[in-house]
Design a protein around this motif. Structure first.
Motif, PDB file in Angstrom:
ATOM      1  N   LEU A 203      -7.299  20.910 -20.755  1.00 29.85           N
ATOM      2  CA  LEU A 203      -8.213  22.084 -21.363  1.00 29.85           C
ATOM      3  C   LEU A 203      -8.715  21.395 -22.630  1.00 29.85           C
ATOM      4  CD1 LEU A 203      -8.707  24.945 -22.095  1.00 29.85           C
ATOM      5  CD2 LEU A 203      -6.531  25.144 -23.242  1.00 29.85           C
ATOM      6  N   LEU A 204      -8.407  20.672 -23.287  1.00 27.11           N
ATOM      7  CA  LEU A 204      -9.052  19.887 -24.598  1.00 27.11           C
ATOM      8  C   LEU A 204     -10.088  19.219 -24.130  1.00 27.11           C
ATOM      9  CD1 LEU A 204      -6.006  18.700 -26.809  1.00 27.11           C
ATOM     10  CD2 LEU A 204      -7.711  20.623 -27.174  1.00 27.11           C
ATOM     11  N   GLN A 205     -10.035  18.514 -22.760  1.00 32.96           N
ATOM     12  CA  GLN A 205     -11.189  17.752 -22.421  1.00 32.96           C
ATOM     13  C   GLN A 205     -12.364  18.664 -21.740  1.00 32.96           C
ATOM     14  OE1 GLN A 205     -11.687  14.378 -21.992  1.00 32.96           O
ATOM     15  NE2 GLN A 205     -13.735  14.817 -21.348  1.00 32.96           N
ATOM     16  N   ALA A 206     -11.841  19.852 -21.249  1.00 36.47           N
ATOM     17  CA  ALA A 206     -12.846  20.665 -20.739  1.00 36.47           C
ATOM     18  C   ALA A 206     -13.689  21.330 -22.113  1.00 36.47           C
ATOM     19  CB  ALA A 206     -12.196  21.754 -20.121  1.00 36.47           C
ATOM     20  N   VAL A 207     -12.968  21.502 -23.137  1.00 40.22           N
ATOM     21  CA  VAL A 207     -13.688  22.071 -24.274  1.00 40.22           C
ATOM     22  C   VAL A 207     -14.660  21.041 -24.889  1.00 40.22           C
ATOM     23  CG1 VAL A 207     -13.280  22.618 -26.691  1.00 40.22           C
ATOM     24  CG2 VAL A 207     -11.638  23.460 -25.198  1.00 40.22           C
ATOM     25  N   VAL A 208     -14.321  19.819 -24.756  1.00 35.38           N
ATOM     26  CA  VAL A 208     -15.226  18.419 -25.296  1.00 35.38           C
ATOM     27  C   VAL A 208     -16.406  18.289 -24.151  1.00 35.38           C
ATOM     28  CG1 VAL A 208     -15.430  16.231 -25.476  1.00 35.38           C
ATOM     29  CG2 VAL A 208     -13.444  17.127 -26.542  1.00 35.38           C
ATOM     30  N   GLU A 209     -16.062  18.618 -23.017  1.00 38.89           N
ATOM     31  CA  GLU A 209     -17.242  18.524 -21.899  1.00 38.89           C
ATOM     32  C   GLU A 209     -18.314  19.991 -22.294  1.00 38.89           C
ATOM     33  OE1 GLU A 209     -15.593  18.798 -18.137  1.00 38.89           O
ATOM     34  OE2 GLU A 209     -14.263  16.985 -18.630  1.00 38.89           O
ATOM     35  N   ALA A 210     -17.614  21.051 -22.820  1.00 38.07           N
ATOM     36  CA  ALA A 210     -18.487  21.963 -22.891  1.00 38.07           C
ATOM     37  C   ALA A 210     -19.373  21.869 -24.195  1.00 38.07           C
ATOM     38  CB  ALA A 210     -17.586  23.384 -23.266  1.00 38.07           C
ATOM     39  N   ILE A 211     -18.978  21.038 -25.026  1.00 41.04           N
ATOM     40  CA  ILE A 211     -19.868  21.114 -26.491  1.00 41.04           C
ATOM     41  C   ILE A 211     -20.323  19.891 -26.655  1.00 41.04           C
ATOM     42  CG2 ILE A 211     -18.420  23.093 -27.475  1.00 41.04           C
ATOM     43  CD1 ILE A 211     -16.734  21.241 -29.289  1.00 41.04           C
ATOM     44  N   ASP A 212     -19.876  18.723 -25.982  1.00 40.82           N
ATOM     45  CA  ASP A 212     -20.390  17.419 -26.292  1.00 40.82           C
ATOM     46  C   ASP A 212     -21.638  17.198 -25.507  1.00 40.82           C
ATOM     47  OD1 ASP A 212     -20.793  14.861 -27.279  1.00 40.82           O
ATOM     48  OD2 ASP A 212     -19.314  14.011 -25.717  1.00 40.82           O
ATOM     49  N   LEU A 213     -22.857  17.906 -26.312  1.00 42.52           N
ATOM     50  CA  LEU A 213     -24.147  17.647 -25.241  1.00 42.52           C
ATOM     51  C   LEU A 213     -25.077  16.477 -25.848  1.00 42.52           C
ATOM     52  CD1 LEU A 213     -24.978  21.442 -25.488  1.00 42.52           C
ATOM     53  CD2 LEU A 213     -24.025  20.485 -23.609  1.00 42.52           C
ATOM     54  N   PRO A 214     -25.859  16.112 -24.955  1.00 42.33           N
ATOM     55  CA  PRO A 214     -26.901  15.126 -25.096  1.00 42.33           C
ATOM     56  C   PRO A 214     -27.674  15.648 -26.309  1.00 42.33           C
ATOM     57  CG  PRO A 214     -27.204  15.790 -22.975  1.00 42.33           C
ATOM     58  CD  PRO A 214     -25.894  16.299 -23.518  1.00 42.33           C
ATOM     59  N   HIS A 215     -28.081  14.697 -27.392  1.00 42.63           N
ATOM     60  CA  HIS A 215     -28.959  15.428 -28.072  1.00 42.63           C
ATOM     61  C   HIS A 215     -30.438  15.584 -27.639  1.00 42.63           C
ATOM     62  CE1 HIS A 215     -26.440  15.167 -31.718  1.00 42.63           C
ATOM     63  NE2 HIS A 215     -26.212  13.983 -31.241  1.00 42.63           N
ATOM     64  N   PRO A 216     -31.181  16.277 -28.094  1.00 43.19           N
ATOM     65  CA  PRO A 216     -32.645  16.716 -27.436  1.00 43.19           C
ATOM     66  C   PRO A 216     -33.545  15.557 -27.781  1.00 43.19           C
ATOM     67  CG  PRO A 216     -32.257  18.056 -29.386  1.00 43.19           C
ATOM     68  CD  PRO A 216     -30.844  17.284 -29.359  1.00 43.19           C
ATOM     69  N   ASN A 217     -34.550  15.189 -26.758  1.00 39.51           N
ATOM     70  CA  ASN A 217     -35.329  14.119 -27.155  1.00 39.51           C
ATOM     71  C   ASN A 217     -36.327  14.460 -27.885  1.00 39.51           C
ATOM     72  OD1 ASN A 217     -36.440  11.682 -26.251  1.00 39.51           O
ATOM     73  ND2 ASN A 217     -38.037  12.593 -24.984  1.00 39.51           N
ATOM     74  N   THR A 218     -37.056  15.723 -28.251  1.00 38.95           N
ATOM     75  CA  THR A 218     -37.893  16.059 -29.009  1.00 38.95           C
ATOM     76  C   THR A 218     -37.413  17.209 -29.924  1.00 38.95           C
ATOM     77  OG1 THR A 218     -39.016  17.641 -27.439  1.00 38.95           O
ATOM     78  CG2 THR A 218     -39.841  15.117 -27.430  1.00 38.95           C
ATOM     79  N   MET A 219     -38.259  17.398 -30.913  1.00 42.52           N
ATOM     80  CA  MET A 219     -38.026  18.728 -31.772  1.00 42.52           C
ATOM     81  C   MET A 219     -38.286  20.116 -30.713  1.00 42.52           C
ATOM     82  SD  MET A 219     -36.891  17.842 -34.548  1.00 42.52           S
ATOM     83  CE  MET A 219     -36.813  19.448 -35.254  1.00 42.52           C
ATOM     84  N   GLY A 220     -39.244  20.014 -29.957  1.00 42.76           N
ATOM     85  CA  GLY A 220     -39.421  20.966 -29.078  1.00 42.76           C
ATOM     86  C   GLY A 220     -38.312  21.226 -28.132  1.00 42.76           C
TER      87      GLY A 220
ATOM     88  N   LEU B 260     -28.106  26.443 -25.931  1.00 48.21           N
ATOM     89  CA  LEU B 260     -27.023  26.096 -24.800  1.00 48.21           C
ATOM     90  C   LEU B 260     -25.649  25.700 -25.446  1.00 48.21           C
ATOM     91  CD1 LEU B 260     -26.171  25.128 -21.825  1.00 48.21           C
ATOM     92  CD2 LEU B 260     -27.004  22.759 -22.352  1.00 48.21           C
ATOM     93  N   LEU B 261     -25.795  24.954 -26.711  1.00 48.20           N
ATOM     94  CA  LEU B 261     -24.535  24.745 -27.526  1.00 48.20           C
ATOM     95  C   LEU B 261     -23.722  25.970 -27.708  1.00 48.20           C
ATOM     96  CD1 LEU B 261     -22.720  22.441 -28.677  1.00 48.20           C
ATOM     97  CD2 LEU B 261     -24.239  22.547 -30.770  1.00 48.20           C
ATOM     98  N   ASP B 262     -24.633  26.947 -28.333  1.00 50.68           N
ATOM     99  CA  ASP B 262     -24.077  28.226 -28.654  1.00 50.68           C
ATOM    100  C   ASP B 262     -23.153  28.833 -27.571  1.00 50.68           C
ATOM    101  OD1 ASP B 262     -24.807  27.976 -31.278  1.00 50.68           O
ATOM    102  OD2 ASP B 262     -26.706  29.450 -31.079  1.00 50.68           O
ATOM    103  N   ARG B 263     -23.962  28.806 -26.412  1.00 46.97           N
ATOM    104  CA  ARG B 263     -23.296  29.565 -25.237  1.00 46.97           C
ATOM    105  C   ARG B 263     -22.164  28.808 -24.713  1.00 46.97           C
ATOM    106  NH1 ARG B 263     -25.707  33.149 -21.324  1.00 46.97           N
ATOM    107  NH2 ARG B 263     -27.591  32.881 -22.772  1.00 46.97           N
ATOM    108  N   ARG B 264     -22.192  27.420 -24.667  1.00 48.05           N
ATOM    109  CA  ARG B 264     -20.983  26.661 -24.007  1.00 48.05           C
ATOM    110  C   ARG B 264     -20.203  26.880 -25.038  1.00 48.05           C
ATOM    111  NH1 ARG B 264     -22.083  21.269 -21.086  1.00 48.05           N
ATOM    112  NH2 ARG B 264     -23.032  22.052 -19.351  1.00 48.05           N
ATOM    113  N   ALA B 265     -20.248  26.907 -26.600  1.00 46.59           N
ATOM    114  CA  ALA B 265     -19.179  26.904 -27.515  1.00 46.59           C
ATOM    115  C   ALA B 265     -18.477  28.102 -27.580  1.00 46.59           C
ATOM    116  CB  ALA B 265     -19.887  26.667 -29.103  1.00 46.59           C
ATOM    117  N   GLY B 266     -19.177  29.166 -27.517  1.00 45.27           N
ATOM    118  CA  GLY B 266     -18.627  30.654 -27.208  1.00 45.27           C
ATOM    119  C   GLY B 266     -17.772  30.666 -26.019  1.00 45.27           C
ATOM    120  N   LEU B 267     -18.005  30.108 -25.106  1.00 44.68           N
ATOM    121  CA  LEU B 267     -17.107  30.159 -23.775  1.00 44.68           C
ATOM    122  C   LEU B 267     -15.920  29.200 -24.191  1.00 44.68           C
ATOM    123  CD1 LEU B 267     -19.607  29.181 -20.764  1.00 44.68           C
ATOM    124  CD2 LEU B 267     -18.466  31.388 -21.270  1.00 44.68           C
ATOM    125  N   ALA B 268     -16.157  28.306 -24.713  1.00 54.41           N
ATOM    126  CA  ALA B 268     -14.936  27.204 -25.156  1.00 54.41           C
ATOM    127  C   ALA B 268     -14.088  28.004 -26.078  1.00 54.41           C
ATOM    128  CB  ALA B 268     -15.452  25.969 -25.794  1.00 54.41           C
TER     129      ALA B 268
END
Length: 86
Positions: A10-27, A35-43
């Protein structure tokens, strides 16, 4: 699977949900934050649900969280770390 192994899953799944790669550009930053908000909410929802139930349900919650986050893949351009020596 033992309760400890299920909790670890379960802890690993939470990490997988919120440990996202950083965006390449400001855009790509808005897509990253959305995506982080949606996945963190699910977690949070799944972690709270797991805490409200018996410990032997941790594995089910981990599997369910993984299925749900798979519905929200990374679609923005992710920052890539340069290879060593470059």
């Amino acid at each position: 699977m033992s309760t400890l192994e299920e909790l670890r899953a379960l802890l690993q799944a939470v990490v997988e949900a919120i440990d996202l790669p950083h965006p390449n550009t400001m855009g790509d930053a808005d897509a990253y934050r959305d995506l982080l908000d949606r996945r963190a909410g699910l977690a949070v929802i799944l972690a709270r649900a797991a805490l409200d139930e018996e410990p032997d349900a941790y594995g089910w919650h981990a599997a369910y969280l993984r299925r749900k986050i798979a519905e929200y893949p990374v679609t923005y351009r992710a920052h890539e770390k340069p290879e060593a020596g470059r």
